[in-house]
Design an enzyme around this catalytic site. Structure first.
Site, PDB file in Angstrom:
ATOM      1  N   SER C 241       0.794  -1.311  -0.221  1.00  0.00           N
ATOM      2  CA  SER C 241      -0.020  -0.043   0.251  1.00  0.00           C
ATOM      3  C   SER C 241       0.891   1.200  -0.093  1.00  0.00           C
ATOM      4  O   SER C 241       0.364   2.174  -0.235  1.00  0.00           O
ATOM      5  CB  SER C 241      -0.951   0.057   1.307  1.00  0.00           C
ATOM      6  OG  SER C 241      -0.210   0.309   2.407  1.00  0.00           O
ATOM      7  N   ARG C 242       2.101   1.288   0.469  1.00  0.00           N
ATOM      8  CA  ARG C 242       2.731   2.440   0.425  1.00  0.00           C
ATOM      9  C   ARG C 242       2.860   3.102  -1.036  1.00  0.00           C
ATOM     10  O   ARG C 242       2.959   4.479  -0.606  1.00  0.00           O
ATOM     11  CB  ARG C 242       4.324   2.027   0.782  1.00  0.00           C
ATOM     12  CG  ARG C 242       4.595   2.107   2.554  1.00  0.00           C
ATOM     13  CD  ARG C 242       5.781   1.991   3.093  1.00  0.00           C
ATOM     14  NE  ARG C 242       5.576   1.282   4.339  1.00  0.00           N
ATOM     15  CZ  ARG C 242       5.782   0.309   4.756  1.00  0.00           C
ATOM     16  NH1 ARG C 242       6.404  -0.747   4.071  1.00  0.00           N
ATOM     17  NH2 ARG C 242       5.597  -0.136   6.037  1.00  0.00           N
ATOM     18  N   TYR C 362       1.917   8.371   8.364  1.00  0.00           N
ATOM     19  CA  TYR C 362       1.105   7.116   8.750  1.00  0.00           C
ATOM     20  C   TYR C 362       1.633   6.105   7.512  1.00  0.00           C
ATOM     21  O   TYR C 362       2.553   6.383   6.781  1.00  0.00           O
ATOM     22  CB  TYR C 362      -0.471   7.355   8.575  1.00  0.00           C
ATOM     23  CG  TYR C 362      -0.969   7.697   7.129  1.00  0.00           C
ATOM     24  CD1 TYR C 362      -0.427   7.850   6.177  1.00  0.00           C
ATOM     25  CD2 TYR C 362      -2.298   8.142   7.433  1.00  0.00           C
ATOM     26  CE1 TYR C 362      -1.128   8.506   4.895  1.00  0.00           C
ATOM     27  CE2 TYR C 362      -2.946   8.881   6.228  1.00  0.00           C
ATOM     28  CZ  TYR C 362      -2.314   8.881   4.979  1.00  0.00           C
ATOM     29  OH  TYR C 362      -3.126   9.479   4.105  1.00  0.00           O
ATOM     30  N   GLU C 363       1.336   4.842   7.984  1.00  0.00           N
ATOM     31  CA  GLU C 363       1.713   3.800   7.233  1.00  0.00           C
ATOM     32  C   GLU C 363       2.977   3.630   7.463  1.00  0.00           C
ATOM     33  O   GLU C 363       3.576   3.342   6.442  1.00  0.00           O
ATOM     34  CB  GLU C 363       1.175   3.834   5.702  1.00  0.00           C
ATOM     35  CG  GLU C 363      -0.302   3.583   5.765  1.00  0.00           C
ATOM     36  CD  GLU C 363      -0.774   2.998   4.262  1.00  0.00           C
ATOM     37  OE1 GLU C 363      -0.228   2.490   3.537  1.00  0.00           O
ATOM     38  OE2 GLU C 363      -1.980   3.597   4.015  1.00  0.00           O
ATOM     39  N   GLY C 364       3.658   3.878   8.609  1.00  0.00           N
ATOM     40  CA  GLY C 364       5.079   3.743   8.861  1.00  0.00           C
ATOM     41  C   GLY C 364       5.635   5.094   8.738  1.00  0.00           C
ATOM     42  O   GLY C 364       5.726   5.498   7.556  1.00  0.00           O
TER      43      GLY C 364
END
Lengths: 397, 262, 386
Positions: C241-242, C362-364
């Protein structure tokens, strides 16, 4: 092939002016001469553009109702709340002007109960009232009114039939025209009779008001037009005119139709009729937001007028549609029209250019509105309008 | 149910410029678009198809390049597209156009409702819808601001008129002309666009519609345009400049006229 | 730059652009102001088949792949980062099912997602476990043919709006990261409720909410893959998703550049347009160049994934880090170019600057992404791959 565009090769200089005028890209230059392709829709735009008159449109004439035996002008009366609508009175005035006294003006009254309406129609210019009366004709419905108007035309054979370009006229007239296989020109703003040909020259805006097209219906009768409300002038009522009423027989079959009116929901009472206002103060995009219309309402109230708007303001949701002036809104002709923060695009201009006096306030000295306003004021409306309100109040104490 | 939408390809009038000397349009670089009013008709047809089932067929009349508006309708979800194209249609006015579309509707067969836009932005006549209805001898409801209810037998429409709303119950088949108040047209879908890429319209000529030369094009058109001109120019008057207060004094003089100046 | 997109991808871009123009730009300021989820825009996206693009044709999708999702997310983000993430979070939520779901799970859950009839969300983060995803506390205990879930998930995008949730919980806390499992939890499952709704700095149109599990009974058939696979499922999901976050960042940055260019060509100071000043020109040139570089990297990674590359965690981290840093820089510069107007809410660039910030988090977080990149570099070097 039912018509043909001819380029006279001897005259054509290959300048290409016609290419730019063609709406369907049907023209091209081949070996320094214009040639026309199958895409041509015979609109004739190129003919005017040609500097050397090298383009000719040939018509192949067909059938259609003959021209013989038609005379007079018929106005289809529109009633609102049981009275002749203002637009009908304007049409009677225009019909009298067109007739020049030489043609009989007939008002076709379609209703359930004529009452004193015929005398009002007469006062405003009808030579004669043809009354189609039946209980089934109380409200406007397409099919009964089509049957009656078509029957009236067949019986009476008018040369010209006029109706207002209202939701009623624009519903009724095209259906009747197709039923009678004759021509109809929509939403005319100017009518005249060519003295040489006796044809009705019908002028109307097209392409969003950018172009005025003049249209004839020269092979069939009657010549039918719907006319934009607010453009023609009604006559001063004349009480001395003699009322002549004839009945058009209406049978039950004519009033039968496939639509029934379940209910009529009148517009809420606070609506305004801009077309009745003597003074209109209109705001446009320059107003920046709905909160700023307060000062226009205040100014309008001081001047005894109403507030209007341009399409930009209505589309932005700042002010409701019934106040829109212009091609897609109302056509108005007040004594004084004050355009505030309105650039004056053609779309707006066509709705207000018949005003007696136009005032314009705009920050931009190059705004098109200044090219047709009688009185231009270059300034920030947010300063000028409050100053004007103060000035008026001061003078009135 | 079987729905037909009659659409038109028009020049984008917002982009049209004028040659004031010649009184003609300058069409260089003006894009052709699907008549904006027709998108409301199309959306209305698609919605009723989505809720009642059936098909939406889009019909247009024009030169071969008018296929583009059918393709656009397909990308929005229409099922089929028919292009009425023939040299013989050239010069058609609203009478001849109405008749050709009506014949096409007959040829499609078993149509329940024909939807039209209120009017086209180039001609602004609003005559084709009623003309089609008259040719088919079907009832019509024009200026429809809302379609309330529809079954196989009838439709209930709100017709927006100057002083209110008529609520009309009309037997089908019928012709409806739709106002922008009725809906918000959808954006094309991906599947629609994929379908549109390979779409080829059905092509019908005047002969396919059983129309004689007398009924079509210029011959079948009682009206014709004789001249075009730009709107008569109203000449601008004096332009005032100054402080807001100075301008207010001049305006008040002009507006109030004989009212006393204290 | 011409990325030679296929006709399908161009169609996706055009559709998103039209939706952005007609339905997002007019309302984005209000959505932001009111912290309101754009339900009606989700319906419009659904009707235009945009939820179908990341789901295979076998499950009612159009199977357009990662680049398609990037193109759509970018174009929507150009208008509003909040709306775009509400859209893209569905792909994130569906990713565990797409990557690891059983045939039955795919057949049951993917078609309504492809049609946009249901929305989806991914639930990993907890109050005590952000970047340290292995530290999650939510428990899943097997009880016959059910699992009992207890715990709280925090900051869940589409929380309260989605109907289908993919949730990571500890089925065996003694095994650390290897003790996590992934579950599908449907809205309305007894014991599953929504908690606090967050009031955020940016992407305020998106819903961010707590999920609360109190003796929530989830059918055992909703376990994704096997027990203990949860951490793997989560990591692979985020790897996939990144590029979507990168695309979101590229879109937000592009939107800000669009505004800055338009403003600079209109605004006059010292008698001339401000885009005639070299100081402004240099800024515009740098903004455009960095956006193009970010887009090129993002598309390259998405194409690599679509081409079937087995391993792209490093590259997808690079795209996310680079693009989100570009977005923050470009939106800040856009505010600078608009000057005082840029700082005011009447103009959209201050919102873009607020929206951009989350893409670095977000997402890391970008710090974690850099660790991922470095770890991959070191591992590749050790393995003699470099």
């Amino acid at each position: 092939m039912t018509g043909r565009l001819e380029i006279i090769r001897e005259k054509c200089v290959g300048c290409g002016a016609c290419l730019r005028s063609c709406p369907v890209d049907a023209l091209s230059i081949v070996e320094k001469k214009a040639v026309v392709s199958d895409a041509c829709n015979l609109c004739g735009m190129c003919i005017k553009s040609c500097p050397v008159d090298a383009i000719v449109l040939h018509h192949v004439t067909g059938g259609g109702a003959g021209l013989e035996g038609y005379s007079g002008i018929m106005v289809a009366v529109e009633l609102r709340d049981g009275r002749p609508d203002r637009s009908t009175l304007e049409l009677l005035g225009e019909a009298r002007r067109l007739s020049g006294g030489a043609r009989r003006v007939t008002a076709l009254l379609i209703c359930a109960e004529p009452g004193d309406i015929p005398s009002e129609l007469t006062r405003y210019g009808a030579d004669r009232v043809l009354a189609a009366v039946h209980p089934g004709l109380e409200h406007y419905l397409t099919e009964p009114f089509t049957a009656v108007l078509a029957a009236a035309i067949r019986a009476d054979k008018p040369e010209i039939v006029l109706a207002a370009a209202t939701t009623q006229g624009r519903d009724l007239m095209p259906r009747v025209a197709k039923t009678l296989e004759t021509g109809l020109t929509a939403d005319c703003t100017e009518l005249r009779i060519d003295p040489d040909t006796n044809q009705l020259m019908q002028t109307r805006p097209a392409f969003g008001g950018n172009i005025m097209a003049t249209i004839v219906c020269d092979r069939t009768r009657p010549q039918m037009s719907t006319v934009r409300p607010g453009v023609m002038k009604r006559l001063e009522p004349d009480d001395s005119r003699r009322v002549l009423v004839e009945r058009l027989p209406v049978d039950d079959g004519m009033v039968a139709g496939r639509s029934t009116l379940l209910e009529f929901i009148p517009s809420v009472g606070n609506e305004i009729d801009l077309t009745e206002s003597e003074v209109i103060v209109s705001g446009g995009r320059g107003m920046k937001g709905p909160e700023n219309y307060g000062m226009l309402h205040e100014l309008a109230e001081l001047l005894g007028g109403s507030v209007g708007a341009s399409r930009a303001a209505v589309d932005s949701g700042w002010i409701p549609y019934p106040r829109q002036v212009g091609q897609t809104g109302k056509t108005v002709q007040p004594r004084k029209y004050i355009a505030v923060g309105i650039s004056g695009a053609v779309q707006h201009r066509v709705g207000m250019q018949s005003s007696d006096e136009i005032f314009a306030v705009n920050r931009d000295p190059d705004a098109p509105v200044f090219t047709f306003a009688n009185h231009g004021f270059v300034g920030d409306l947010f300063e000028v309008i409050p100053a004007l309100i103060n000035e008026i109040k001061r003078r009135r104490g | 149910m079987k729905f037909v939408v009659a659409v038109k390809q028009v020049p984008d009038t917002a982009e049209v410029r004028i040659d004031h000397e010649k009184g003609t349009l300058i069409r260089d670089g003006v894009p052709s678009i699907l008549n904006p009013f027709d998108t409301y008709a199309l959306e209305e047809a698609l919605r009723w198809r989505d809720s009642l089932g059936g098909t939406v067929t889009v019909i247009t009349m024009g030169p071969p390049q008018a296929e583009a508006v059918l393709t656009e309708a397909i990308s929005m979800g229409a099922d089929e597209g028919i292009l009425l194209t023939d040299r013989a249609f050239a010069g058609s006015d609203t009478r001849a156009t109405s008749q050709a579309i009506a014949e096409a509707v007959r040829k499609v067969g078993a149509v329940d409702v024909v939807f039209c836009g209120k009017q086209a932005i180039d001609g602004d006549t609003a005559q084709t819808g009623p003309g089609v209805a008259a040719s088919l001898d079907w009832p019509q409801v024009t200026f429809v601001g809302r379609v309330r209810e529809m079954t196989e037998e009838h439709v209930i429409c709100e017709r927006y008129v100057e002083n209110g709303v008529q609520v009309l119950d009309t037997r089908l088949p019928a012709v409806l002309t739709i106002l922008k108040d009725a809906n918000t047209p959808r954006v094309p879908s991906l599947r629609g666009k994929m379908k549109a890429r390979t779409f080829k319209p059905v092509l019908w000529s005047a002969a396919d519609l059983g129309l004689s030369p007398e009924e079509t094009g210029l011959s079948g058109s009682p009206t014709r345009v004789v001249t075009t001109a730009t709107p008569e120019a109203r000449h601008g008057g004096e332009i005032h400049r100054g402080t807001p207060e100075e301008l207010a004094v001049i305006m008040a003089d002009l507006l109030l006229g004989k009212e006393a100046r204290s | 730059m011409d990325y030679m997109l296929s006709d399908d991808l161009k169609a996706i871009r055009d559709i998103c652009g039209e939706i952005a123009e007609k339905h997002i730009r007019p309302v984005r300021a209000a959505l932001d102001e009111e912290n309101r989820f754009p339900r009606e825009i989700m319906d419009i996206l659904a009707r235009s088949d945009l939820f179908s693009i990341y789901i295979p044709e076998a499950y009612g999708g159009t199977g357009m792949g990662s680049l398609a999702l990037c193109v759509a997310t970018e174009e929507l983000s150009r208008a509003c980062g909040g709306v775009a993430v509400s859209y893209a979070a569905n792909a994130l939520g569906a990713m565990p099912i797409l990557l690891f779901g059983s045939e039955d799970q795919k057949s049951k859950y993917l078609p309504p997602l492809a049609a946009g009839e249901k929305l989806c969300a991914f639930a990993l983060t907890e109050p005590e476990a952000g970047s340290d995803a292995a530290g999650i506390k939510t428990r899943a205990v097997r009880d016959g043919d059910h699992y009992i879930l207890n715990g709280t998930k925090q900051w869940i995008t589409n929380g309260g709006e989605a109907q289908i949730y993919t949730v990571i919980a500890m089925s065996d806390p003694t095994r650390g990261a290897r003790g996590a499992s992934a579950f599908i939890v449907e809205e309305g499952t007894p014991g599953f409720s929504y908690g606090k709704k967050e009031d955020k700095m940016g992407i305020r149109a998106s819903a961010t909410r707590e999920l609360v599990f109190e003796d929530c009974r989830v059918p055992a058939e909703n376990l994704i893959a096997r027990e203990g696979m949860g951490f793997m499922v989560a990591m692979k999901t985020l790897d996939n998703s990144r590029p979507g976050v990168a695309a979101q960042a590229v879109g937000i940055a592009q939107g800000a550049l669009d505004e800055a260019l338009a403003y600079a060509s209109q605004r006059r100071q010292f008698g001339q347009r401000i885009d005639s000043f070299q100081g402004v020109q240099f800024m515009l040139a740098d903004m455009a160049t960095s956006i193009e570089a970010a887009r090129a990297l993002t598309y390259a990674v998405a194409r690599m994934m679509d081409a079937g590359s087995p391993r792209f965690e490093k590259e997808s981290a690079m795209a996310k880090v680079f693009a989100s840093d570009v977005a923050m820089q470009v939106t800040t510069d856009a505010v600078q170019i608009l000057g005082g107007y840029g700082y005011m809410k009447e103009y959209p660039v201050e919102k873009m600057m607020r929206d951009a910030k989350i893409t670095q988090i977000y997402e890391g977080t970008n710090q974690i992404q850099r660790l991922v990149i470095a770890a991959a570099l070191i591992r590749e070097t050790a393995a003699g791959m470099r």
